[in-house]
Design a protein around this motif. Structure first.
Motif, short mmCIF file in Angstrom:
data_model
loop_
_atom_site.label_atom_id
_atom_site.label_comp_id
_atom_site.label_asym_id
_atom_site.label_seq_id
_atom_site.Cartn_x
_atom_site.Cartn_y
_atom_site.Cartn_z
N LEU A 439 0.83 -1.20 0.00
CA LEU A 439 0.00 0.00 0.00
C LEU A 439 0.87 1.25 0.00
N PRO A 440 0.37 2.35 -0.55
CA PRO A 440 1.15 3.59 -0.55
C PRO A 440 1.46 4.12 0.84
N THR A 441 0.56 3.88 1.81
CA THR A 441 0.74 4.40 3.17
C THR A 441 1.53 3.41 4.01
N LYS A 442 2.68 3.85 4.48
CA LYS A 442 3.52 3.00 5.33
C LYS A 442 2.83 2.76 6.66
N GLY A 443 2.82 1.50 7.10
CA GLY A 443 2.19 1.17 8.38
C GLY A 443 0.70 1.38 8.38
N ALA A 444 0.04 1.18 7.24
CA ALA A 444 -1.39 1.45 7.12
C ALA A 444 -2.25 0.51 7.95
N SER A 445 -1.79 -0.70 8.19
CA SER A 445 -2.53 -1.72 8.95
C SER A 445 -3.91 -2.00 8.35
N PRO A 446 -3.97 -2.55 7.12
CA PRO A 446 -5.26 -2.93 6.57
C PRO A 446 -5.91 -3.99 7.44
N ARG A 447 -7.22 -3.86 7.70
CA ARG A 447 -7.87 -4.72 8.68
C ARG A 447 -8.96 -5.59 8.05
N ARG A 448 -10.22 -5.15 8.03
CA ARG A 448 -11.29 -5.93 7.42
C ARG A 448 -11.64 -5.34 6.05
N GLY A 449 -12.29 -6.18 5.21
CA GLY A 449 -12.66 -5.69 3.90
C GLY A 449 -13.74 -6.52 3.25
N SER A 450 -14.11 -6.11 2.02
CA SER A 450 -15.13 -6.80 1.24
C SER A 450 -14.82 -6.63 -0.24
N MET A 451 -15.32 -7.57 -1.04
CA MET A 451 -15.11 -7.54 -2.49
C MET A 451 -16.41 -7.10 -3.15
N ASP A 452 -16.33 -6.12 -4.07
CA ASP A 452 -17.54 -5.70 -4.77
C ASP A 452 -17.75 -6.56 -6.01
N GLN A 454 -17.30 -5.94 -9.00
CA GLN A 454 -16.30 -5.71 -10.04
C GLN A 454 -14.93 -6.27 -9.64
N ASP A 455 -14.92 -7.09 -8.62
CA ASP A 455 -13.68 -7.66 -8.07
C ASP A 455 -12.71 -6.56 -7.62
N ARG A 456 -13.26 -5.54 -6.98
CA ARG A 456 -12.43 -4.54 -6.32
C ARG A 456 -12.51 -4.80 -4.82
N LEU A 457 -11.35 -4.88 -4.19
CA LEU A 457 -11.28 -5.15 -2.76
C LEU A 457 -11.26 -3.83 -2.00
N TRP A 458 -12.25 -3.64 -1.14
CA TRP A 458 -12.34 -2.45 -0.29
C TRP A 458 -11.96 -2.83 1.13
N PHE A 459 -11.15 -2.01 1.78
CA PHE A 459 -10.66 -2.37 3.11
C PHE A 459 -10.39 -1.12 3.94
N GLY A 460 -10.44 -1.30 5.26
CA GLY A 460 -10.12 -0.21 6.18
C GLY A 460 -8.64 -0.22 6.52
N GLU A 461 -8.03 0.96 6.51
CA GLU A 461 -6.63 1.12 6.93
C GLU A 461 -6.65 1.67 8.36
N TYR A 462 -6.50 0.77 9.31
CA TYR A 462 -6.75 1.09 10.71
C TYR A 462 -5.78 2.14 11.24
N ARG A 463 -4.51 1.98 10.98
CA ARG A 463 -3.53 2.96 11.45
C ARG A 463 -3.21 4.02 10.39
#
Length: 562
Positions: A439-452, A454-463
């Motif tokens: 990910l572009p953000t260092k230390g982003a900590s991606p947590r939970r997510g879902s697939m739409d 269109q096969d795009r993965l959406w996720f929360g960057e906790y930190r």
């Protein structure tokens, strides 16, 4: 706000959770907003005059349902007739820095709307009203110090930390080791001890150093050797404009220790939740309000209990992550039975923790994915043969990693989030090959997510405090920063109007991103709300958002005006 931050601190006897919603769900929100109201009035104060963005809540006597609306730019609020039945209602408000001078009530009758003008006065205890994010914004410290505070809100509020009087030595030798010993589904009043150390945890000497740094910092921001804080308390602005155009329905659950971690709605419109600290899932009938709980089998009696993930598949089955009980399970709502799946014996360790499960695309090949937090692993279960395959993507890494979620695409390839770092991983369903995306953000900590779709993965960057999206077809990544500081996004879901929703464990807000314009609207919730999973019901227009209040034993429905 004049309500307790957590019902655990005032164990109010729960209402019987059987009631009739009747007119509460009868009319679409758009039409309900224009019809004659059941209750209306203005909100004002001597300091501001007419006040915008004040949340006004009404709870009928004897009912576990609370309806909340928000005052507009002229201080006006109104409850649609479709949302309030006749009867006596207790009124409460949420407006940072303000409180009711005395308890208020209103009587709703047929015909003419009830009128209640609300006059607010300055709050006597601003600290009791601050969200976790407002505390993080208020306390001094470097970004790494405040980043560490996010570890506290899994189990309790930061108010609990800053009001403490522990010294640095007490934090280092007593408090932090004790906190480390609790599992994440612990909460005040319901702690559970960890039985096995995760393989990827820091070494003992590393942890001692972390304790020293964090203990000294916490003692510098709490009330150790001082009667008040040495820093100013900062508050975020109240909602304005579009952020006031929402109605909330909150359903209290009958026990204060119920933690509705994941809330989903099935094809029949029935509400389901996972109980984070108990071996139960719950079903709520939106027509009658009846609650039924289902006991989830205990396979490891000496280990912590609790269910984390609750997800639907395309056939209407429900799948759960059974955490320290070291299994995933499929629940058939039709016959109300469970079927359990466990990893191989060599992977069923004291640290084994199967939190997440992904079965949405199991129809492709008859296989279901799950992650294992015990050693940053991923399992794939063959439903027909019982065979279990295991991947350990970071086995030989010198860094600490933690696979938090696993989500499948339309071909049942698996994507996983690396919560300790800034990576999304992919496991090819056919070859088993692993690929990492940074990910572009260092230390982003991606947590939970879902697939739409269109096969795009959406996720929360906790930190990273961002919404992230990986287009799995073009292999491109995009990020959006949520406006409120320290939003700590946990999960993201895209609705069918191209709006991405996320919730927060720190801000008491849900945020809606217009993907086409990149504009955010943030909706403040009626009370302190520790949000994990977010779920949208796309059968309504506009889509309805559902979240669980993980520390408040309630389920919240958010309906917005277009």
């Amino acid at each position: 706000m004049n309500t307790p931050r957590s019902r655990l601190h005032a164990l109010i006897p729960a209402f019987a959770f059987t009631f009739t919603l009747g007119t509460l769900i009868a009319a679409p929100l758009a039409s309900a907003a224009t019809e004659a109201p059941a209750l209306r009035g203005e909100v004002s104060s001597s300091k501001e005059g007419k006040m915008e963005g004040v949340l006004v809540s009404a709870q009928k006597a004897g009912s576990p349902i609370t309806i909340t609306v928000i005052s507009d730019a002229k201080g006006r609020y109104h409850f649609p007739r479709a949302k309030l039945d006749t009867g006596d209602y207790a009124i409460r408000v949420r407006a940072i820095g303000y409180a009711l001078a005395k308890p208020l009530s209103a009587k709703v009758a047929e015909g003419k709307p009830a009128l209640l003008n609300i006059r607010l006065q300055p709050a006597k205890d601003l600290a009791a009203q601050l969200t976790n994010a407002e505390w993080m914004d208020s306390v001094p410290g470097e970004s790494r110090d405040k980043r560490a505070l996010l570890n506290c809100v899994n189990c309790h509020t930061l108010e609990r930390v800053v009001r403490s009087k522990y010294s640095a030595e007490e934090f280092i030798k007593v408090v932090l080791p004790r906190m480390q010993g609790y599992v994440n589904q612990s909460m005040p009043g319901a702690p559970q001890l960890r039985k096995g150390e995760r393989v990827m945890e820091e070494r003992g000497d590393q942890r001692v150093q972390i304790y020293k740094e964090l203990g000294g910092y916490l003692a510098s921001i709490n009330l150790h050797n001082r009667s008040t804080w040495t820093y100013a308390l900062k508050k975020f602005p109240r909602p304005t404009g579009e952020a006031t155009r929402a109605i909330y329905t909150e359903y209290d659950l009958p026990r204060p220790v119920i933690q509705p971690h994941d809330v989903v709605v099935d094809k029949r419109g029935i509400i389901w939740y996972s109980s984070f600290g108990e071996q139960k899932i719950g079903r709520v009938d939106p027509k009658t309000g009846a609650l039924k709980e289902f006991e989830v089998e205990i396979s490891k009696p000496e280990f912590p209990t609790g269910v984390l993930a609750l997800r639907n598949d395309r056939e209407g089955q429900l799948w759960i992550g059974n955490m320290y009980q070291a299994s995933i399970a499929r629940f058939d709502p039709a016959n109300e039975t469970f079927k359990f799946f466990q990893p191989a014996k060599e992977d069923n360790l004291p640290s084994t923790q199967l939190n997440q499960v992904s079965a949405m695309n199991s129809g492709v090949d008859g296989k279901v994915w799950a992650q294992n937090s015990g050693f940053a692993g991923v399992h794939r279960f063959d439903l027909a043969t019982g065979k279990v395959e295991t991947w350990a993507p970071f086995k030989n890494s010198k860094d600490v990693h933690n696979i938090y979620d696993v989500i499948s695409d339309s071909k049942n390839n698996a994507y996983f989030t690396d919560f300790r770092k800034e990576h999304i991983g992919r496991i090819d369903a056919k070859s088993g090959e692993i690929k990492l995306y940074e990910l572009p953000t260092k230390g982003a900590s991606p947590r939970r997510g879902s697939m739409d779709d269109q096969d795009r993965l959406w996720f929360g960057e906790y930190r990273g405090h961002k919404i992230g999206m990986l287009d799995t077809k073009t292999e491109t990544i995009k990020e959006w920063t949520v406006p409120t500081p320290y939003s700590a996004c946990y999960d993201v879901v895209l609705d069918n109007t191209d709006h991405a929703w996320t919730g927060s464990m720190t801000t008491d807000r849900v945020a809606r991103l217009d993907v086409k314009t990149s504009n955010f609207t943030e909706y403040l919730l009626p009370r302190s709300t520790n949000i994990r999973r977010v779920f949208t019901d796309n059968t309504t227009s506009p889509p309805t958002l559902w979240v669980g209040n993980n520390h408040g034993a309630s389920i919240v429905k958010v309906e917005t005006f277009e």
